[in-house]
Structure formats: C-alpha cells, structure tokens
Design a protein around this motif. Structure first.
Motif, PDB file in Angstrom:
ATOM      1  N   ASP A 223       0.848  -1.198   0.000  1.00  0.00           N
ATOM      2  CA  ASP A 223       0.000   0.000   0.000  1.00  0.00           C
ATOM      3  C   ASP A 223       0.879   1.242   0.000  1.00  0.00           C
ATOM      4  O   ASP A 223       1.942   1.265   0.630  1.00  0.00           O
ATOM      5  CB  ASP A 223      -0.895   0.034   1.246  1.00  0.00           C
TER       6      ASP A 223
ATOM      7  N   TYR B 143       0.875   5.595   0.410  1.00  0.00           N
ATOM      8  CA  TYR B 143       0.200   6.817   0.849  1.00  0.00           C
ATOM      9  C   TYR B 143       1.113   7.993   0.538  1.00  0.00           C
ATOM     10  O   TYR B 143       2.263   8.018   0.961  1.00  0.00           O
ATOM     11  CB  TYR B 143      -0.060   6.781   2.362  1.00  0.00           C
TER      12      TYR B 143
ATOM     13  N   ASP C  14       1.524  11.876   1.209  1.00  0.00           N
ATOM     14  CA  ASP C  14       1.050  12.906   2.130  1.00  0.00           C
ATOM     15  C   ASP C  14      -0.193  12.439   2.887  1.00  0.00           C
ATOM     16  O   ASP C  14      -1.191  13.144   2.980  1.00  0.00           O
ATOM     17  CB  ASP C  14       0.794  14.214   1.381  1.00  0.00           C
ATOM     18  N   ASN C  15      -0.128  11.188   3.401  1.00  0.00           N
ATOM     19  CA  ASN C  15      -1.177  10.522   4.174  1.00  0.00           C
ATOM     20  C   ASN C  15      -2.458  10.235   3.396  1.00  0.00           C
ATOM     21  O   ASN C  15      -3.475   9.886   3.972  1.00  0.00           O
ATOM     22  CB  ASN C  15      -1.502  11.293   5.452  1.00  0.00           C
ATOM     23  N   SER C  16      -2.413  10.374   2.083  1.00  0.00           N
ATOM     24  CA  SER C  16      -3.565  10.067   1.246  1.00  0.00           C
ATOM     25  C   SER C  16      -3.303   8.742   0.516  1.00  0.00           C
ATOM     26  O   SER C  16      -2.294   8.616  -0.192  1.00  0.00           O
ATOM     27  CB  SER C  16      -3.774  11.193   0.236  1.00  0.00           C
ATOM     28  N   PRO C  17      -4.193   7.741   0.681  1.00  0.00           N
ATOM     29  CA  PRO C  17      -3.960   6.461   0.013  1.00  0.00           C
ATOM     30  C   PRO C  17      -4.018   6.597  -1.510  1.00  0.00           C
ATOM     31  O   PRO C  17      -4.824   7.360  -2.040  1.00  0.00           O
ATOM     32  CB  PRO C  17      -5.094   5.571   0.526  1.00  0.00           C
ATOM     33  N   LYS C  18      -3.150   5.879  -2.180  1.00  0.00           N
ATOM     34  CA  LYS C  18      -3.093   5.913  -3.638  1.00  0.00           C
ATOM     35  C   LYS C  18      -3.499   4.547  -4.199  1.00  0.00           C
ATOM     36  O   LYS C  18      -3.178   3.510  -3.628  1.00  0.00           O
ATOM     37  CB  LYS C  18      -1.690   6.267  -4.130  1.00  0.00           C
ATOM     38  N   THR C  19      -4.190   4.571  -5.313  1.00  0.00           N
ATOM     39  CA  THR C  19      -4.587   3.351  -6.001  1.00  0.00           C
ATOM     40  C   THR C  19      -3.454   2.907  -6.909  1.00  0.00           C
ATOM     41  O   THR C  19      -2.900   3.717  -7.668  1.00  0.00           O
ATOM     42  CB  THR C  19      -5.861   3.595  -6.839  1.00  0.00           C
TER      43      THR C  19
ATOM     44  N   THR D 130       1.153   4.558  -9.791  1.00  0.00           N
ATOM     45  CA  THR D 130       0.051   5.396  -9.329  1.00  0.00           C
ATOM     46  C   THR D 130       0.288   6.781  -9.920  1.00  0.00           C
ATOM     47  O   THR D 130       1.422   7.267  -9.968  1.00  0.00           O
ATOM     48  CB  THR D 130      -0.066   5.431  -7.792  1.00  0.00           C
TER      49      THR D 130
END
Length: 156
Positions: A77, A79, A81-86, A105
């Motif tokens: 997994d 992230y 800047d603390n945002s999850p990426k697909t 991503t």
C-alpha cells in the motif's frame, strides 16, 4: 600443532557448511517519480520459488503471474502525504528465478511524505526482508520492512 590445525580446519568447514542451507528471503522494489506524467512507477523483484511456495501455486501454471499481481496488490500500500493511492498494475514477467511485477500510481504532483506498507512474503517467511529504494526529484531514500516493521515513512 598439526592436531590443532586439523581441528580448526574441521570446525571452519562445519561453520561454512552451516551457511550453505540458509535461504535468504528478500524482495526489492524500485520507485521512480516521473515528473512529466506525475506518476510513481514501481518495479518489484521477488524470488520465483519463494512466491510460488507462499502462494502454493506452481510457477509454470497459466494463472501464476495473475496470482502474483493479486498478491502484491494485497500486500503493498502507498500513501502520499497521508492520502492512500490506487495502484495500477502495468505488467509482470517471470525470468528464471526472478519474478518482476510492474505497477504505478498517477496524479502525484509533489510529495512531502511517502508512507508504504509492505508485507510481501512476511507471513510466509519469518526472516523475510523487503527493501524499497525511492528516487524522487534527485533525492534517494531507502526503506526496509520485516516482521514487526511493516510500515515505513520518509519525508522529502
């Protein structure tokens, strides 16, 4: 003196032989930031036998590469800047004792922090070590992962 050398030689031989059966379990992931397309590209390298054993699937079957991709997707997994990426898988290949998996991503304009959760083969092999090398705008960072340290974060 000859007896001492003989015993020392035998002990050295036994010590060297004990390392011969020790497997080294690792994966390596390279992360490259492509500024023009604002994309993080990932290339993961694993041992074919290790991933085959962990998935309990023969590496010569037609579905092997698809199972490896699914496994990596479930065990890696990202992230920004603390945002999850697909993650989007772009390919894979088996080359002898090495499996390569490619994914990316997009929509990554700038990175202050990059957090990765990497549990590849950690449940199958207690001594597994996963390395991730990151190249971002001229900066190089390295992360390592093992049981008990499945998440790592770097700042830029």
């Amino acid at each position: 003196m000859k007896k001492f050398l003989y015993i020392s030689g035998v002990l050295t031989l036994f010590a060297l032989m004990s390392f011969m059966n020790a497997d080294f379990y690792s994966s390596m992931t390279k992360v490259d930031y492509i500024d023009g397309s604002k994309t993080l590209k990932f290339t993961t390298k694993m041992n074919t036998s290790h991933i085959s054993d962990a998935l309990k699937i023969n590496r010569n079957t037609a579905g092997f590469e698809a199972e490896v991709k699914k496994y990596v997707n479930n065990n890696f997994d990202v992230y920004v800047d603390n945002s999850p990426k697909t993650l989007t898988f772009t390919g894979s290949q088996v080359s002898g004792e090495t499996v390569w998996v490619y994914f990316e991503t997009d929509g990554v304009s700038d990175i202050s922090s990059l957090k990765i959760k990497n549990t590849i083969l950690l449940s199958a092999f207690p001594k597994q070590i996963n390395l991730v090398n990151i190249a971002y705008k001229g900066s190089q960072k390295t992360m390592n992962f093992q049981r008990g340290k499945e998440v790592n974060e770097v700042s830029f």
